[in-house]
Design an enzyme around this catalytic site. Structure first.
Site, mmCIF file in Angstrom:
data_model
loop_
_atom_site.group_PDB
_atom_site.id
_atom_site.type_symbol
_atom_site.label_atom_id
_atom_site.label_comp_id
_atom_site.label_asym_id
_atom_site.label_seq_id
_atom_site.Cartn_x
_atom_site.Cartn_y
_atom_site.Cartn_z
ATOM 1 N N ASP A 21 12.271 77.250 36.925
ATOM 2 C CA ASP A 21 13.335 76.895 35.984
ATOM 3 C C ASP A 21 14.623 76.646 36.776
ATOM 4 O O ASP A 21 14.605 76.636 38.005
ATOM 5 C CB ASP A 21 13.497 77.991 34.921
ATOM 6 C CG ASP A 21 13.881 79.349 35.507
ATOM 7 O OD1 ASP A 21 14.347 79.412 36.667
ATOM 8 O OD2 ASP A 21 13.709 80.350 34.800
ATOM 9 N N ALA A 22 15.726 76.497 36.085
ATOM 10 C CA ALA A 22 17.000 76.182 36.750
ATOM 11 C C ALA A 22 17.452 77.290 37.696
ATOM 12 O O ALA A 22 18.222 77.039 38.625
ATOM 13 C CB ALA A 22 18.080 75.919 35.702
#
Length: 139
Positions: A21-22
């Protein structure tokens, strides 16, 4: 339920940017992808690839349920070990104990129930005895 004479199959898997994810943490659903690969390799080690299953046995394995626990995060660039071990086989229902490690640290574990289905009807069918023997099941 059938007795098993079985061993675990493991594979190495590097965490790439696309898996995260980020924040650089492996997205939870990607553990399922890693586990799918380990189950596929478990079958392949025993002589069963998707084509053999379809052509010779007219069956497919599909996931019926997954019970998963996330214990610690995997992060970008980690080298993971993903395991698959068949713990039970009851007619057409296979239950796998699957785990993901980073070194000695267990990151995730799951019980994955897979059912064998007919390639024609997609209804549940029993795993043939000849295939059970090849999978390490004691008849």
């Amino acid at each position: 339920m059938t007795n098993l004479k079985n061993k675990i199959t493991t594979l190495s898997c590097r965490v790439y940017y696309e898996d995260t994810d980020a924040g650089g943490v492996v997205y939870h659903a990607n553990y399922l992808r890693f586990m799918e690969r380990a189950r596929s390799e478990w079958l392949r080690e025993r002589g069963f690839d998707p084509h053999t299953l379809k052509e010779q046995y007219q069956l497919l394995f599909v996931v019926r349920s997954i019970e998963i626990k996330y214990l610690a995060p995997a992060i970008l660039a980690d080298l993971l070990t993903v395991g698959a071990e068949l713990v039970s086989l009851d007619r057409g229902l296979l239950t796998f104990d699957q785990r993901v490690w980073r070194g000695d640290q267990e990151l995730s574990r799951a019980l994955v129930r897979v059912v064998s289905v007919s390639t024609e009807t997609f209804k549940s069918i029993n795993v043939p005895d000849s295939m059970k023997q090849a999978l390490g099941v004691i008849l």
